[in-house]
Design an enzyme around this catalytic site. Sequence first.
Site, mmCIF file in Angstrom:
data_model
loop_
_atom_site.group_PDB
_atom_site.id
_atom_site.type_symbol
_atom_site.label_atom_id
_atom_site.label_comp_id
_atom_site.label_asym_id
_atom_site.label_seq_id
_atom_site.Cartn_x
_atom_site.Cartn_y
_atom_site.Cartn_z
ATOM 1 N N GLN A 120 28.592 73.229 33.724
ATOM 2 C CA GLN A 120 28.212 72.331 32.638
ATOM 3 C C GLN A 120 26.694 72.293 32.522
ATOM 4 O O GLN A 120 26.008 71.852 33.447
ATOM 5 C CB GLN A 120 28.754 70.936 32.964
ATOM 6 N N GLY A 121 26.159 72.771 31.400
ATOM 7 C CA GLY A 121 24.704 72.819 31.222
ATOM 8 C C GLY A 121 24.196 71.603 30.474
ATOM 9 O O GLY A 121 24.012 71.632 29.254
ATOM 10 N N SER A 158 21.854 68.667 32.287
ATOM 11 C CA SER A 158 20.537 68.222 32.756
ATOM 12 C C SER A 158 19.488 69.321 32.646
ATOM 13 O O SER A 158 19.783 70.511 32.773
ATOM 14 C CB SER A 158 20.627 67.779 34.221
ATOM 15 N N GLU A 182 38.268 62.042 30.914
ATOM 16 C CA GLU A 182 38.824 61.844 32.248
ATOM 17 C C GLU A 182 38.981 60.381 32.618
ATOM 18 O O GLU A 182 39.461 60.066 33.692
ATOM 19 C CB GLU A 182 37.918 62.503 33.276
#
Lengths: 366, 405
Positions: free
Chosen positions: B139-140, B142, B257
């Site tokens: 997951q890109g 930060s 989630e």
Amino acid sequence: MTQGISTAYSDQVLRDAAARTLAEAAPNAALAQGADASTAFAENHWRLAAEMGWTGIMVPESHGGLGLGLAETADIVEEMGAQLFCGPYALSAVLLPGLASHFGAVGDALLRELAEGSVRLGVATAEPKSDAEGRVALPLVEHAAGAGHILHLVREEGGVSFVLYRTAGATSRALQPMDPTCPIASVTLAPDAEIARVRCGHDEAERLLLPIHILTAVELVGIARAAFERAVVHVRQRKQFGEVIGRFQAIKHRLADGFTLLSHARLAVSDAVQRPGDLDAAQIARVIAADAAMKITADCIQLHGGMGFSWETDAHFYLKRARRLHASFGGTAALRKRAGDRFIESLLTTDCDRLRKADAGREEVV
Amino acid sequence: MNALSAKTASSPAAILAASTDEAFRAGIKAWFAQELPRLAGDRYRAAEMQRLAFRREWEDHVCRSGLSGLGWSEAVGGRPLSLTRQAIYHQEYARAKAPLAVNLIGHGIVGPTLIAFGSQEQKDRFIPKLLSNEEIWCQGYSEPNSGSDLASLATRAERRGDVYVLNGQKIWTSFSHLGDWCFLLARTSSEGPRQRGISVFLVDMRLPGIRVRPIRQITGEADYGEVFFDDVEVPVACRLGEENAGWGIAMAAANFERGTYFIPRIVRLQTELEDLVRLAATTERDGRPVIHDPLVRDAIARLFCDAHALRLHADRMLKQAEEGVPPGVEGSAVKLLWSETHQRLFDLAMDIMGPAFQYGPQEKLAPAEGLWHRDYLWTRAETILAGTSEIQRNIIAERGLELPR
């Protein structure tokens, strides 16, 4: 504002009615002006509870009561905490119906009078002493003024005794209370004051006290909620450095922690109310509710700054009331210890059993 | 009881079709109890099973046995399953002490987000390989200068014909060294409010111009890293949703989630607390078990109370999710309680260790081969990742209590 925070345990109509009625009778302003709770308020509040039928809420219908359960009572008690009701409500209305059957004929009569509202129990919280003439002196009794009876719990080897005294012929002296919403006195009883005594083993005593632990937790949630709402309202109005102080992160984070604690306490308490026979649920609910109330009521003073420390701002009443309930009936720390000990012992016992079984299995193979 | 006399567990397909929740629980429990030791063999020890290679092997096995896409529709090849059963699945997974998955981002976030926002072509391309666990996602989000203030992100994606040209840097990207694909946020516009200039891209990590540099964590491992993008050409077909609509997608993704996110973590915390009691019972100090120390017992009692509150929160959040009640700020309150309780639990474990605290997390001579030590360090991440504790408190104060921003 605080999302479902006043959700009823039983019935929202009952809850809202209790909230309205108690808010009208709330003692905050008068106490803040220096009034004494032991006189007018305690009388008025008890009369109100009797008129509403709350004193007989758990008394069986056969004895003139409403015969309702813990959930309905909890709705009233939470609002009593939030509105600083002055009176020994949970003790009289909940513990007495549980104990009455053990008290025989005395118990039967007491239940009828409780339903009418004419019985109010004082509770002796410190060890009694006997004087030279054999009279029992109770050094610290909550709500002695106006109480026809005083209950004393004696923790003994192997169990607990519940001792019921009548106050006729007693002499009492009012003392300065830490919690202004709970008057205290020292009482010297007449020689024949003891009218009933029930001895229970630890398990039975634990079971009889469970509803009191649950309702103490419920009341603590009410106190915490009221103090929390007060604090939130205040930080939205109060300005410093040209800003509403609720904009400052230090303030936000303190309140966020209060919200978090309150949400845990609400959940634990609802769970305990719904499972009134569960020891873990009741004891843990009281621990969590006390932790929340102690922190939130202290923060409420802190967030009010200099005015929070003044008598005339009512923030201190919540702190003092929370502190009293935190310590009542053996105190929260003892409940945490019991719950923790049970958890540890159950785990280690199962492990031992498993090992023993495994050993036994090996022997068979050999 | 030996392995031969044990009953053989039902097939995953039969378990999923169980007629009652109780039967489902029994079935899935038996399956984990059978498959985990079978796959692990002589690695069936907590420390061994936490190794990345085994985690991947186990996750592949679970997915290829037909236990992926739980709760997804049949139309995308998923296995529809009620939230209650998903919760049961996660509970039993944690109780079996099965290792954490590697492709958490893929299964937990990318899959549901693709199903909600992806084009048919994108679903056809990506979902099957998620179900079979052939492609691992990272997951890109930060960047070096955009941590908590995510909307300030500066990685640019410039449209040039059929491609977007990507330039910039991501950091603290979990599993960046294993990732086949990256779910990436990039700036597509610098006009207007910052949130309205962000788009989501599905980026093949093998494209020319991408460089990954693992970052060593305080545990000594390197499960996350920096990712550099240097004129990387991403096909327009790999943009998820409309251009500049990425912020809304990212926020929705974070919510997917919510209903079941905490369940495995809370169950795991419960089993860790039980293990902690056993650790204290078997560790001796001054000639007697540490479990007799009243201070240790009190700390355990406090953790037991907090674990109780967490369990109640998990039950309630699941119930709300099933009733379709949108998640409120309660999620933030639970994240705070969970992460801070978890840290206290491992702090206490280190106290119980005494001098054995000094072993490093990869030292095999340490109790439980260093697992307590490793997890003690790992819990420091939990008050930082997925929204720091400070951000959670801001969310509660601003959204829950409506205090001014």
